[in-house]
Design a protein around this motif. Structure first.
Motif, short mmCIF file in Angstrom:
data_model
loop_
_atom_site.label_atom_id
_atom_site.label_comp_id
_atom_site.label_asym_id
_atom_site.label_seq_id
_atom_site.Cartn_x
_atom_site.Cartn_y
_atom_site.Cartn_z
N ASN A 1 46.07 35.33 38.13
CA ASN A 1 45.56 34.00 37.80
C ASN A 1 46.60 33.19 37.02
O ASN A 1 46.24 32.40 36.15
N THR A 2 47.87 33.38 37.35
CA THR A 2 48.94 32.74 36.58
C THR A 2 48.78 31.23 36.54
O THR A 2 49.00 30.59 35.51
N ASP A 3 48.42 30.64 37.68
CA ASP A 3 48.30 29.18 37.73
C ASP A 3 46.88 28.69 37.45
O ASP A 3 46.61 27.49 37.48
N GLY A 4 45.95 29.62 37.19
CA GLY A 4 44.57 29.24 36.89
C GLY A 4 43.71 28.98 38.11
O GLY A 4 42.56 28.54 37.97
N ASN A 5 44.22 29.26 39.31
CA ASN A 5 43.51 28.89 40.54
C ASN A 5 43.01 30.08 41.34
O ASN A 5 42.65 29.92 42.50
N ASP A 6 42.97 31.28 40.75
CA ASP A 6 42.60 32.42 41.58
C ASP A 6 41.11 32.48 41.88
O ASP A 6 40.70 33.13 42.84
N ILE A 7 40.28 31.81 41.09
CA ILE A 7 38.87 31.69 41.46
C ILE A 7 38.76 30.98 42.81
O ILE A 7 38.01 31.39 43.70
N GLY A 8 39.54 29.91 42.98
CA GLY A 8 39.54 29.18 44.25
C GLY A 8 40.02 30.05 45.39
O GLY A 8 39.44 30.04 46.49
N ARG A 9 41.11 30.82 45.15
CA ARG A 9 41.63 31.67 46.22
C ARG A 9 40.65 32.78 46.58
O ARG A 9 40.46 33.10 47.76
N MET A 10 40.04 33.41 45.57
CA MET A 10 39.08 34.47 45.86
C MET A 10 37.86 33.93 46.60
O MET A 10 37.37 34.56 47.54
N THR A 11 37.39 32.78 46.19
CA THR A 11 36.25 32.17 46.87
C THR A 11 36.58 31.91 48.33
O THR A 11 35.81 32.26 49.24
N ALA A 12 37.75 31.34 48.58
CA ALA A 12 38.17 31.05 49.95
C ALA A 12 38.34 32.33 50.76
O ALA A 12 37.95 32.40 51.94
N ALA A 13 38.90 33.36 50.14
CA ALA A 13 39.10 34.63 50.84
C ALA A 13 37.77 35.26 51.22
O ALA A 13 37.61 35.78 52.34
N VAL A 14 36.81 35.26 50.31
CA VAL A 14 35.50 35.84 50.60
C VAL A 14 34.79 35.05 51.69
O VAL A 14 34.21 35.63 52.62
N LEU A 15 34.83 33.74 51.62
CA LEU A 15 34.18 32.92 52.64
C LEU A 15 34.83 33.12 54.01
O LEU A 15 34.18 32.96 55.04
N ALA A 16 36.11 33.49 54.01
CA ALA A 16 36.82 33.73 55.27
C ALA A 16 36.60 35.14 55.81
O ALA A 16 36.99 35.42 56.94
N GLY A 17 36.02 36.03 54.98
CA GLY A 17 35.70 37.35 55.49
C GLY A 17 36.16 38.52 54.66
O GLY A 17 35.87 39.68 55.00
N ALA A 18 36.89 38.30 53.55
CA ALA A 18 37.27 39.41 52.68
C ALA A 18 36.02 39.99 52.02
O ALA A 18 35.10 39.25 51.65
N LYS A 19 35.98 41.31 51.87
CA LYS A 19 34.79 41.98 51.34
C LYS A 19 34.92 42.38 49.88
O LYS A 19 33.92 42.61 49.20
N LEU A 20 36.16 42.54 49.40
CA LEU A 20 36.40 43.02 48.04
C LEU A 20 37.42 42.14 47.34
O LEU A 20 38.40 41.70 47.97
N VAL A 21 37.21 41.90 46.06
CA VAL A 21 38.19 41.16 45.26
C VAL A 21 38.27 41.79 43.88
O VAL A 21 37.34 42.47 43.44
N ASP A 22 39.39 41.57 43.22
CA ASP A 22 39.58 42.10 41.86
C ASP A 22 39.29 41.02 40.83
O ASP A 22 39.82 39.90 40.93
N VAL A 23 38.49 41.36 39.84
CA VAL A 23 38.15 40.43 38.76
C VAL A 23 38.27 41.14 37.42
O VAL A 23 38.41 42.35 37.35
N ALA A 24 38.19 40.35 36.35
CA ALA A 24 38.21 40.88 34.99
C ALA A 24 36.94 40.49 34.26
O ALA A 24 36.24 39.56 34.68
N ASP A 25 36.66 41.19 33.18
CA ASP A 25 35.63 40.72 32.27
C ASP A 25 36.06 39.35 31.73
O ASP A 25 37.25 39.10 31.52
#
Length: 306
Positions: free
Chosen positions: A138-162
Motif C-alpha cells: 500500500n505504498t501509494d495508498g491505493n491498494d484498497i482500490g486494486r484489491m477491490t478491482a482484482a476481486v471484482l475481476a475474479g481473484a479469490k484471495l487477497v492479503d490484508v492487515a489489521d
C-alpha cells in the motif's frame, strides 16, 4: 501449538530462499524439506520471474503435501503485458500442475485498479479454473482500490492487515476492504467483524511496545510508480539513507532508481533485485554512474541470477 487451526505461511524467494543470494540446489531442497514440517502455505517467487529458479522449491513443497502458491511478480512498463504474464502462468502450471493457488505479487503496489483488473481477467480467460491470489503493498495508498478491482475481476484471495497495522507500506487494512466490497455483494468468508474489531483493540495497546522497532518514516508515496521499490524496502531505504547522512538525497536516489531499472531491462524491484537496484543507484549518486558496480550487479549482468 497455540493456533492449531491457523495455517502458517511463509514467503520464499525461490533460489534465494529467505536470503539475498542464490543457494545450491541441495541446500534449497534440504531447507524447504525441514521448514515444510512446520509451514503450511508457501508463496514462492523469483525476482526475475525465472521459473527454473523456483522449481526445486515447488517440488519439495508439493512432495511434503503443503499448499503451494507460485507467484508472478507484477510491474508496469512496455515489457509487462498481459500476454507476458499469461505465458508466465502457463510456464508455472506446466511445472506444478493445476493443484496450486497462483499469486500476483504486486510487490510495490504498482498499477491502477483498472490495470490490475485487466490482468486478472486475462489470466482467468486463459485458465478458467485457476484460483488467483493478489498480494500488494500500500505504498501509494491505493491498494484498497486494486484489491477491490482484482476481486471484482475474479481473484479469490487477497492479503490484508489489521487496521491498526495497515498504515505504512505493507498491506492495506482488512475492515476497509470488507466494507468496500460489501457494496458489490462480496462477502469475506470466515471473517467475524466483531472478532476483528476486538483483536484490533488489543493490538492497538500492544503496538506501542514495538514502536522503537518500527520504521519512523511514514506517509504514502505515489511516486513509487517511478522508482518501483518494494514496499518492505522503502522504510529500510530511508533508514539506511539516514544513517549514511543521505536522507536529503533520497528523492535523487529514487529518481536514479527509476532510470537504472529501465537501463538494466525493467525487471522487478523485489528482493533480492530491489537491493541490487538500491545499491547501484546509491553508488551512482555517490561515485558516478556505474563507476562502482557491486558484485551482485556484475553477477546479475553475467546471468548468474537466471
Amino acid at each position: 501449538q497455540a493456533m492449531p487451526n491457523t495455517l502458517l505461511q511463509c514467503v520464499c524467494r525461490g533460489a534465494s530462499l529467505f536470503g539475498y543470494r542464490h543457494y545450491p540446489e541441495n541446500v534449497i531442497r534440504l531447507v524447504v524439506r525441514e521448514f515444510a514440517k512446520l509451514v503450511d502455505v508457501w508463496r514462492v517467487y523469483d525476482f526475475l520471474n525465472h521459473v527454473p529458479n523456483m522449481i526445486p522449491v515447488f517440488e519439495e513443497v508439493q512432495r511434503a503435501g503443503r499448499l503451494l502458491m507460485p507467484s508472478i511478480c507484477f510491474s508496469t512498463g512496455k515489457e509487462h503485458t498481459d500476454d507476458y504474464y499469461v505465458d508466465k502462468v502457463e510456464e508455472i502450471l506446466d511445472a506444478t500442475g493445476p493443484e496450486v493457488i497462483v499469486s500476483i505479487k504486486n510487490f510495490a503496489g504498482l498499477g491502477t485498479p483498472k490495470r490490475l483488473a485487466q490482468l486478472v481477467e486475462a489470466i482467468i480467460a486463459a485458465f478458467p479454473d485457476i484460483i488467483l491470489h493478489y498480494h500488494g503493498c500500500n505504498t501509494d495508498g491505493n491498494d484498497i482500490g486494486r484489491m477491490t478491482a482484482a476481486v471484482l475481476a475474479g481473484a479469490k484471495l487477497v492479503d490484508v492487515a489489521d487496521h491498526g497495522y495497515g498504515a505504512v507500506y505493507g498491506q492495506a487494512p482488512a475492515l476497509t476492504l470488507i466494507q468496500n466490497l460489501r457494496d458489490y455483494g462480496k462477502r469475506a468468508i470466515g471473517i467475524k467483524i466483531q472478532a476483528l474489531l476486538k483483536s484490533s483493540d488489543i493490538l492497538r495497546q500492544e503496538r506501542k511496545i514495538y514502536e522503537p522497532f518500527e520504521i519512523h518514516f511514514r506517509g504514502h508515496d505515489p511516486t513509487v510508480s517511478h522508482y518501483k521499490l518494494t514496499g518492505g524496502a522503502v522504510g529500510s531505504a530511508y533508514e539506511q539513507a539516514d544513517r549514511l547522512g543521505l536522507l536529503d538525497r533520497v528523492p535523487e536516489v529514487f529518481r536514479e532508481m527509476g532510470d537504472v531499472q529501465v537501463e538494466l531491462g525493467n525487471w522487478w524491484s523485489v528482493t533480492p533485485g530491489s537491493q541490487i537496484l538500491w545499491t547501484t543507484s546509491v553508488n551512482n549518486i555517490l561515485h558516478g554512474r556505474y563507476e562502482s558496480p557491486s558484485l551482485d550487479l556484475k553477477n546479475l549482468i553475467l546471468g548468474r541470477y537466471g
